[in-house]
Design an enzyme around this catalytic site. Structure first.
Site, PDB file in Angstrom:
ATOM      1  N   HIS A  54       0.832  -1.199   0.000  1.00 36.11           N
ATOM      2  CA  HIS A  54       0.000   0.000   0.000  1.00 36.11           C
ATOM      3  C   HIS A  54       0.873   1.257   0.000  1.00 36.11           C
ATOM      4  O   HIS A  54       2.091   1.193   0.179  1.00 36.11           O
ATOM      5  CB  HIS A  54      -0.936  -0.015   1.205  1.00 36.11           C
ATOM      6  CG  HIS A  54      -2.015  -1.053   1.101  1.00 36.11           C
ATOM      7  ND1 HIS A  54      -3.021  -1.165   2.027  1.00 36.11           N
ATOM      8  CD2 HIS A  54      -2.244  -2.017   0.177  1.00 36.11           C
ATOM      9  CE1 HIS A  54      -3.828  -2.157   1.682  1.00 36.11           C
ATOM     10  NE2 HIS A  54      -3.367  -2.695   0.563  1.00 36.11           N
ATOM     11  N   GLU A  56       1.277   3.675   2.102  1.00 40.46           N
ATOM     12  CA  GLU A  56       2.021   3.954   3.323  1.00 40.46           C
ATOM     13  C   GLU A  56       3.306   3.134   3.399  1.00 40.46           C
ATOM     14  O   GLU A  56       4.328   3.611   3.904  1.00 40.46           O
ATOM     15  CB  GLU A  56       1.147   3.650   4.550  1.00 40.46           C
ATOM     16  CG  GLU A  56      -0.101   4.514   4.656  1.00 40.46           C
ATOM     17  CD  GLU A  56      -1.320   3.865   4.032  1.00 40.46           C
ATOM     18  OE1 GLU A  56      -2.418   4.038   4.556  1.00 40.46           O
ATOM     19  OE2 GLU A  56      -1.160   3.169   2.994  1.00 40.46           O
ATOM     20  N   ALA A 158     -20.912   7.709 -29.152  1.00 38.93           N
ATOM     21  CA  ALA A 158     -20.286   8.569 -30.156  1.00 38.93           C
ATOM     22  C   ALA A 158     -21.288   8.811 -31.272  1.00 38.93           C
ATOM     23  O   ALA A 158     -22.033   7.901 -31.668  1.00 38.93           O
ATOM     24  CB  ALA A 158     -19.019   7.915 -30.711  1.00 38.93           C
ATOM     25  N   GLY A 303     -25.070   0.366 -27.974  1.00 44.55           N
ATOM     26  CA  GLY A 303     -25.904   0.914 -29.029  1.00 44.55           C
ATOM     27  C   GLY A 303     -27.087   1.645 -28.443  1.00 44.55           C
ATOM     28  O   GLY A 303     -27.242   1.758 -27.212  1.00 44.55           O
ATOM     29  N   ALA A 304     -27.954   2.128 -29.309  1.00 44.70           N
ATOM     30  CA  ALA A 304     -29.053   3.000 -28.891  1.00 44.70           C
ATOM     31  C   ALA A 304     -30.031   2.317 -27.944  1.00 44.70           C
ATOM     32  O   ALA A 304     -30.585   2.950 -27.044  1.00 44.70           O
ATOM     33  CB  ALA A 304     -29.797   3.513 -30.126  1.00 44.70           C
ATOM     34  N   THR A 305     -30.257   1.019 -28.115  1.00 40.68           N
ATOM     35  CA  THR A 305     -31.244   0.319 -27.281  1.00 40.68           C
ATOM     36  C   THR A 305     -30.723   0.079 -25.872  1.00 40.68           C
ATOM     37  O   THR A 305     -31.407   0.375 -24.883  1.00 40.68           O
ATOM     38  CB  THR A 305     -31.635  -1.019 -27.935  1.00 40.68           C
ATOM     39  OG1 THR A 305     -32.183  -0.759 -29.232  1.00 40.68           O
ATOM     40  CG2 THR A 305     -32.657  -1.752 -27.090  1.00 40.68           C
ATOM     41  N   LEU A 306     -29.512  -0.459 -25.763  1.00 46.34           N
ATOM     42  CA  LEU A 306     -28.953  -0.698 -24.429  1.00 46.34           C
ATOM     43  C   LEU A 306     -28.708   0.625 -23.705  1.00 46.34           C
ATOM     44  O   LEU A 306     -28.942   0.728 -22.498  1.00 46.34           O
ATOM     45  CB  LEU A 306     -27.656  -1.494 -24.532  1.00 46.34           C
ATOM     46  CG  LEU A 306     -27.012  -1.862 -23.191  1.00 46.34           C
ATOM     47  CD1 LEU A 306     -27.947  -2.721 -22.351  1.00 46.34           C
ATOM     48  CD2 LEU A 306     -25.681  -2.572 -23.405  1.00 46.34           C
ATOM     49  N   ALA A 307     -28.255   1.629 -24.433  1.00 48.13           N
ATOM     50  CA  ALA A 307     -28.046   2.940 -23.815  1.00 48.13           C
ATOM     51  C   ALA A 307     -29.342   3.462 -23.211  1.00 48.13           C
ATOM     52  O   ALA A 307     -29.362   3.978 -22.087  1.00 48.13           O
ATOM     53  CB  ALA A 307     -27.500   3.929 -24.842  1.00 48.13           C
ATOM     54  N   ALA A 308     -30.438   3.306 -23.951  1.00 49.73           N
ATOM     55  CA  ALA A 308     -31.738   3.754 -23.441  1.00 49.73           C
ATOM     56  C   ALA A 308     -32.126   3.000 -22.173  1.00 49.73           C
ATOM     57  O   ALA A 308     -32.638   3.591 -21.213  1.00 49.73           O
ATOM     58  CB  ALA A 308     -32.803   3.573 -24.512  1.00 49.73           C
TER      59      ALA A 308
END
Length: 372
Positions: A54, A56, A158, A303-308
């Site tokens: 880590h 520290e 995009a 794509g447009a469907t999954l994004a929605a």
């Protein structure tokens, strides 16, 4: 709580150090540490990779005997439990540090105040809350998973200037510039998983992984020394995100580039991930990725469907859109398949967090004003 100008400067330095681990620490948090004697820095370090020492530990190793009576600035509460590494709170105590300033308390239930209590019990002065908002920002995925059990989700899209993601015939390579695509590689490299659909994979024969040669030189220079992490099968030193592909109709074939490039692939097609209407249960999927695969940061290329679906269900923490200076016409494919909006007050409102130019393209980073 009163902090000096010097305290602010040292914590800011610790946060900068922490950011250097953002490509290699997942699923661990990004943590930086600076150790000072008076106003002289005697040690500094950051968490380089999951399973490794880590922040520290690195800082104390550099400070050596000079850590005795020193002040340690840490971006996250020092851990108090034995995991793959010993507890950092004990290391600070054993080194004889006199004062510890933490940017924030760790919400991890295995720590969550225990590290601070351990330090105080050893007689060390502890202060918490310096540059807390900045420390929160560099660990948004880790903190969200610890607090809610859900991963932090970025949705990338995009489009052309008139909001089209492909021509009517499906042709979409390339809407955005090489520089915009290199910027996407930077985001992929920080994620724990990249989520997409079989349609996106098949349409573009996409590998959806991180490619060293496509990362900008200034990004490659941030990566730690090669001794600290393993090469992928191309010989490059990258941590590849898990690629999660939604394939309800089992269309993927093994000859695709997806299966012949670096990184693991998780194909989601079974009924255990679907609702009664056979659609993917996205909230359950995200919860499973967090709990079963220890994923706290998901980069969605959809794509447009999954994004929605992600937007409508309020599952997106940050939206990133690249707009190319092109006009692709009325019959092109739209950015998001949201339907049924009949009143302006139904429109989804965004808060623009960042607006920049990447090569010829515009990059917009936004958050949603309210969940749907």
């Amino acid at each position: 709580m009163n902090f000096s100008v010097f305290d602010h400067q040292m914590m800011a330095k610790a946060i900068k150090l922490a950011e250097k681990g953002r490509f290699t620490t997942h699923p661990n948090p990004n943590v930086g540490c600076v150790i000072t004697q008076g106003e002289t820095i005697v040690g500094h370090g950051y968490h380089i990779r999951a399973g490794g020492p880590h922040a520290e530990v690195h800082a104390l190793a550099m400070a050596g005997d000079k850590a005795k009576g020193a002040t340690a600035y840490v971006t996250l509460e020092p851990c108090s439990h034995y995991g793959r590494t010993p507890p950092c709170a004990k290391g600070l105590i054993d080194a004889g540090v006199a004062r510890v300033i933490c940017a924030m308390q760790d919400p991890n239930p295995e720590v969550s105040g225990n590290g601070i209590a351990m330090l105080k019990a050893a007689g060390i002065e502890v202060q918490v809350g310096l540059l807390e908002a900045e420390a929160e920002r560099i660990n948004r995925p880790f903190l969200k998973k610890m607090r809610s059990g859900m991963p932090w989700v970025q949705l990338k899209m995009a489009a052309s200037l008139d909001g089209k993601t492909a021509l009517q015939n499906g042709n979409s390579q390339w809407i955005t510039s090489r520089l915009a695509r290199a910027d996407v590689q930077l985001y992929r490299a920080q994620a724990g998983a990249i989520l997409s659909t079989s349609k996106t994979v098949i349409d573009d024969n996409a590998s959806l992984n991180v490619r060293w040669d496509d990362l900008a030189e200034e990004v490659r220079s941030i990566y730690p020394d090669t001794e600290h992490f393993d090469a992928d099968n191309s010989g490059q030193k990258l941590r590849q995100p898990l690629r999660v592909i939604l394939d309800r109709q089992q269309q993927l074939t093994q000859d695709l580039r997806l299966f012949n490039s670096a990184g693991e692939v998780l194909v989601i097609s079974g009924p255990e991930q679907t609702k009664a209407d056979s659609t993917i249960d996205l909230p359950q999927l995200l919860a499973n990725l967090a709990s079963q695969h220890n994923i706290n940061h998901i980069w969605v290329e959809a794509g447009a469907t999954l994004a929605a679906s992600f937007i409508e269900q309020g599952l997106v923490d940050e939206l990133i859109v690249y707009l190319a200076p092109k006009i692709m016409g009325t019959d092109g494919r739209g950015l998001v398949n949201l339907i049924g909006l009949t009143e302006m007050d139904q429109a989804i409102e965004l808060t623009i967090e960042q607006l920049t130019q990447v090569g010829p393209d515009i990059k917009l980073v936004a958050t949603f004003k309210s969940s749907r």
